[in-house]
Structures are given as C-alpha cells and as structure tokens.
Scaffold this active site. Structure first.
Site, PDB file in Angstrom:
ATOM      1  CD  GLU A 154      47.117  32.426  38.202  1.00 40.83           C
ATOM      2  OE1 GLU A 154      48.010  33.305  38.234  1.00 40.83           O
ATOM      3  OE2 GLU A 154      45.915  32.692  38.148  1.00 40.83           O
ATOM      4  CD  GLU A 258      44.204  37.478  38.404  1.00 42.86           C
ATOM      5  OE1 GLU A 258      45.408  37.758  38.514  1.00 42.86           O
ATOM      6  OE2 GLU A 258      43.795  36.398  37.926  1.00 42.86           O
TER       7      GLU A 258
HETATM    8  C1  LER Z   1      46.300  35.539  34.156  1.00 39.41           C
HETATM    9  O1  LER Z   1      45.181  35.115  33.453  1.00 39.41           O
HETATM   10  C2  LER Z   1      46.128  35.318  35.595  1.00 39.41           C
HETATM   11  O2  LER Z   1      45.219  34.669  36.038  1.00 39.41           O
HETATM   12  C3  LER Z   1      47.131  35.904  36.462  1.00 39.41           C
HETATM   13  O3  LER Z   1      46.839  35.657  37.801  1.00 39.41           O
HETATM   14  C4  LER Z   1      48.486  35.360  36.051  1.00 39.41           C
HETATM   15  O4  LER Z   1      49.511  36.072  36.577  1.00 39.41           O
HETATM   16 MN    MN Z   2      44.857  34.464  38.176  1.00 40.92          MN
END
Ligand code: LER
Ligand code: MN
Length: 285
Positions: A154, A258
């Site tokens: 990521e 998320e």
């Molecule tokens: C952190 O900002 C994030 O986006 C997570 O998915 C990283 O593990």
């Molecule tokens: Mn993330």
C-alpha cells in the site's frame, strides 16, 4: 466481481484510527452482515489475536468472507518496520507479517503491508530503504505464493511514508517482481492527497504492470474512502470516474471501507454500502 468489505479494528492504540468498527469483532460481523457486506477486513494486534477470534465460525455464521488482514499493529504497538536500520527489527517485522500470512492462508485471504513499510531516513537513505523493502517483499511474496495468499503493498500519503506515495511509482517496482502474489492496494484517501487524477492513476498502474509482468493485474485491493477519510459520499471525491476505471480494468477485488466511524460506526457502514450499490451495481439475477 467487485465485492464490498468493511474494517474492524481490534488494536486499542488505533481506537481513533480510520476503521469503521472498533473492539467487538462478533458485534461488528453481525452488523456488517445485516447491512449486506460481502466481507470484513480485520486490523488485529498480531496473528495470535486473529487465531483467538474463532473467526471461521464468526464468518460462517454471518455469511462473510475475510477480505484481508492489516499488519500495521506491528508498527503501532511494537515499532517494527521492514526498513528499520536494525537487522533484528527488520527480521521481526518480516516474521510478524509472515505469521499473518499463515493465518490468512486458512481463509484464502490476503495481508496488507502499509505502515509496516516505514520510511527512509538519514540513517537509512532512500535507495537502501527501498532495497530493504524489496528484499522483504520478495521473502513475503514467496511465502504467500506457496500458500495462495496475496500480499497487498500500500503506497501511503507523504505524512505516513516517503518510500512510495503514488500508485504509479509503486507499480514500477512491484510490477517488476516476478511474483503475482504481490499486488497493490489503492487507498482512495491517500490517492486523493498524492495523485493528480485518481481514476487515471488506477488505469496507469495496470498499464505499467501489463508491460512489466505480462498481463497479471496489479491492483488487488481498494480502500474505499472519501477525501476526508469518511465513508464514500461524506466528502468531495467524485467516485463515478473511479468506479468506471475499476470496471475498465476488470478489477476483481474488494472495495473495503477503511474510514472513520463518522458520525458513528453504523452510519458510516450504512453510507458505505449505499455508495457501493450506486457505484458497483450487480446485475439482477
Ligand atoms: C494507513 O494510513 C493505512 O491506510 C493503512 O491501510 C495502512 O496499513
Ligand atoms: Mn489504507
């Protein structure tokens, strides 16, 4: 098929973090199922904590899949990174993610390398940090391949890493690995900060990978977040061209919320699934 997922955080240090549900995994799974999500993504303290969840039953009872396991708790709780100046810490970081890969294998799932990548510093200059990261990703990608697990790398925004902040830069490197077990995670919140055009960056990453690894898709997971890290629709990101780009790429993974639990967890989850249905409608069978 593009599927929906929602995040559950079990790490007290991330109680204010961008995760929809916090603390009670069973209650979160029940709510996710009731709202119609396909899967959950779990941010747990470590592999042992995931094993202690009785997750097979929890997911089975709720008709959910495991979209991915986050590994950032290794950084948050234990200050591990794959690019630490200390060889011991780097090895511990690899072991931490490796143990998550072993658990993910039980669910045919994936692990995320986000915060665990760390950053380059004066002590570990950019090229050295990138070579540590590459070395670690090779080890983890190899282990994952034998277990049919995916590792999602990521890129993060500039305030969280300085290694790779755009999907294109990450695709140049990850696309050159002869390991289809390693894919990219496109977090739309980070991309809103770093990319000129989110939809174009998604398509561009696939075309870089196409040239470099001969047709294996590279974007394997999406963090579905609005510009302000609230649920899709609660900020100013225009999701229509992003959804069109994902369809054009034949994207076949999860879009996973998320996001902050704003105004509360259930409302954020409900907004996410409503936005998901608008942007990724399924044919009526
Ligand atoms: C952190 O900002 C994030 O986006 C997570 O998915 C990283 O593990
Ligand atoms: Mn993330």
């Amino acid at each position: 098929m593009i599927r929906s997922a929602v995040t559950i955080c079990l790490v007290p240090e991330a109680a204010a973090g961008p995760f929809v549900f916090h603390g009670d995994c069973a209650a979160a799974c029940a709510t996710a199922a009731r709202l119609g999500f396909d899967a959950v993504e779990i941010f747990a303290p470590d592999a042992a904590a995931v094993k202690a969840l009785n997750l097979k039953k929890l997911l089975g009872d709720n008709g959910l899949s495991l979209a991915a396991l986050g590994t950032g708790a290794g950084f948050l709780q234990r200050h591990l990174t794959l690019t630490s100046p200390s060889a011991t810490v780097r090895a511990e970081a690899v072991n931490f993610v490796w143990a998550m890969i072993d658990v993910a294998a039980e669910f045919g799932s994936a692990v995320i390398v986000g915060s665990m990548q760390g950053r380059w510093t004066r002590e570990v200059p950019r090229e050295l940090a990138r070579s540590y990261l590459t070395e670690a990703m090779f080890l983890l990608g190899g282990a994952a391949a034998t277990l049919k697990v995916k590792v999602f790398y990521e890129p993060l925004n500039r305030y969280e890493t300085n290694l790779f902040t755009t999907l294109g830069d990450a695709a140049e490197i990850v696309g050159s690995f002869p390991l289809p077990s390693i894919e990219l995670l496109a977090d739309l919140f980070h991309m809103n900060i770093e990319e000129r055009d989110i939809a174009a960056a998604l398509v561009n990453a696939e075309s870089i990978a196409d040239e470099r690894r001969g047709g294996w898709p590279i974007v394997g997971h999406v963090h579905f977040a609005d510009s302000n890290r609230r649920a899709a629709g609660f900020g100013h990101t225009d999701f229509a061209p992003i959804a069109a780009a994902l369809r054009e790429m034949n994207y076949d993974g999860y879009v996973s919320a998320e996001v902050l639990p704003w105004p509360d967890a259930e409302a954020a989850a409900a907004q996410t699934i409503a936005a998901f249905r608008v942007h990724f409608p399924r044919p009526v069978s």
